[in-house]
Design a protein around this motif. Structure first.
Motif, PDB file in Angstrom:
ATOM      1  N   VAL A  39      44.953  42.996  49.130  1.00 14.51           N
ATOM      2  CA  VAL A  39      46.114  42.486  48.417  1.00 14.51           C
ATOM      3  C   VAL A  39      47.264  42.396  49.408  1.00 14.51           C
ATOM      4  O   VAL A  39      47.562  43.366  50.107  1.00 14.51           O
ATOM      5  CB  VAL A  39      46.502  43.416  47.239  1.00 14.51           C
ATOM      6  CG1 VAL A  39      47.727  42.897  46.531  1.00 14.51           C
ATOM      7  CG2 VAL A  39      45.337  43.559  46.283  1.00 14.51           C
ATOM      8  N   ASN A  89      37.404  40.269  47.583  1.00 19.42           N
ATOM      9  CA  ASN A  89      38.199  39.788  46.448  1.00 19.42           C
ATOM     10  C   ASN A  89      37.329  39.042  45.443  1.00 19.42           C
ATOM     11  O   ASN A  89      37.691  37.982  44.943  1.00 19.42           O
ATOM     12  CB  ASN A  89      39.361  38.923  46.932  1.00 19.42           C
ATOM     13  CG  ASN A  89      40.383  39.726  47.717  1.00 19.42           C
ATOM     14  OD1 ASN A  89      40.395  40.950  47.661  1.00 19.42           O
ATOM     15  ND2 ASN A  89      41.239  39.061  48.457  1.00 19.42           N
ATOM     16  N   GLY A  90      36.135  39.591  45.194  1.00 23.06           N
ATOM     17  CA  GLY A  90      35.239  39.053  44.191  1.00 23.06           C
ATOM     18  C   GLY A  90      34.335  37.917  44.654  1.00 23.06           C
ATOM     19  O   GLY A  90      33.482  37.462  43.905  1.00 23.06           O
ATOM     20  N   ARG A 129      31.414  41.696  49.319  1.00 25.67           N
ATOM     21  CA  ARG A 129      32.196  40.904  48.357  1.00 25.67           C
ATOM     22  C   ARG A 129      33.654  41.139  48.706  1.00 25.67           C
ATOM     23  O   ARG A 129      34.114  42.278  48.733  1.00 25.67           O
ATOM     24  CB  ARG A 129      31.907  41.322  46.930  1.00 25.67           C
ATOM     25  CG  ARG A 129      30.496  40.914  46.521  1.00 25.67           C
ATOM     26  CD  ARG A 129      30.263  40.879  45.044  1.00 25.67           C
ATOM     27  NE  ARG A 129      30.893  39.789  44.326  1.00 25.67           N
ATOM     28  CZ  ARG A 129      30.448  38.522  44.288  1.00 25.67           C
ATOM     29  NH1 ARG A 129      29.401  38.186  44.980  1.00 25.67           N
ATOM     30  NH2 ARG A 129      31.074  37.611  43.573  1.00 25.67           N
ATOM     31  N   GLU A 146      41.225  48.103  49.452  1.00 25.39           N
ATOM     32  CA  GLU A 146      40.406  48.985  48.637  1.00 25.39           C
ATOM     33  C   GLU A 146      38.944  48.667  48.942  1.00 25.39           C
ATOM     34  O   GLU A 146      38.568  47.499  49.011  1.00 25.39           O
ATOM     35  CB  GLU A 146      40.714  48.706  47.166  1.00 25.39           C
ATOM     36  CG  GLU A 146      39.995  49.560  46.188  1.00 25.39           C
ATOM     37  CD  GLU A 146      40.351  49.185  44.761  1.00 25.39           C
ATOM     38  OE1 GLU A 146      39.579  48.417  44.156  1.00 25.39           O
ATOM     39  OE2 GLU A 146      41.398  49.628  44.278  1.00 25.39           O
ATOM     40  N   GLU A 164      38.658  44.718  48.344  1.00 25.72           N
ATOM     41  CA  GLU A 164      39.809  44.009  47.774  1.00 25.72           C
ATOM     42  C   GLU A 164      40.953  44.122  48.773  1.00 25.72           C
ATOM     43  O   GLU A 164      41.271  45.217  49.231  1.00 25.72           O
ATOM     44  CB  GLU A 164      40.241  44.620  46.428  1.00 25.72           C
ATOM     45  CG  GLU A 164      39.184  44.547  45.351  1.00 25.72           C
ATOM     46  CD  GLU A 164      38.936  43.134  44.838  1.00 25.72           C
ATOM     47  OE1 GLU A 164      39.878  42.312  44.816  1.00 25.72           O
ATOM     48  OE2 GLU A 164      37.791  42.854  44.461  1.00 25.72           O
ATOM     49  N   ARG A 214      32.277  46.350  48.178  1.00 29.05           N
ATOM     50  CA  ARG A 214      33.242  45.545  47.432  1.00 29.05           C
ATOM     51  C   ARG A 214      34.616  45.824  48.035  1.00 29.05           C
ATOM     52  O   ARG A 214      35.117  46.943  47.954  1.00 29.05           O
ATOM     53  CB  ARG A 214      33.211  45.909  45.953  1.00 29.05           C
ATOM     54  CG  ARG A 214      31.895  45.573  45.280  1.00 29.05           C
ATOM     55  CD  ARG A 214      31.846  45.991  43.810  1.00 29.05           C
ATOM     56  NE  ARG A 214      32.667  47.136  43.440  1.00 29.05           N
ATOM     57  CZ  ARG A 214      32.295  48.406  43.526  1.00 29.05           C
ATOM     58  NH1 ARG A 214      31.107  48.731  43.994  1.00 29.05           N
ATOM     59  NH2 ARG A 214      33.105  49.369  43.156  1.00 29.05           N
TER      60      ARG A 214
END
Length: 69
Positions: free
Chosen positions: A63, A9-10, A7, A38, A61, A59
């Motif tokens: 940014v 960023n969701g 996954r 992350e 992320e 998961r």
């Protein structure tokens, strides 16, 4: 090698194999940019991007720092 589903960023994202974080960053076009990554709730230092391999159901992320004022 089979693909790996993570996954990002969701959103679901399929990788062609067990990529390192650096491979994903390159594929996203973020190499050399100011970013934070992350994985599973843990911030990953830039110095480890080439060492840490992404696994199924990770998961991630990413940014991107945006300048301005």
């Amino acid at each position: 090698m089979s693909g790996v589903a993570i996954r990002l960023n969701g959103e679901p994202r399929a990788l062609p194999g067990p990529w390192a974080i650096a491979d994903l960053i390159d594929d996203l076009g973020f190499t050399g940019k100011r970013i934070a990554v992350e994985v599973n709730g843990q911030i990953v230092p830039r110095s480890h991007y080439g060492e840490i391999r992404l696994a199924a159901d990770d998961r991630v992320e990413v940014v991107v720092a945006v300048g301005g004022g």
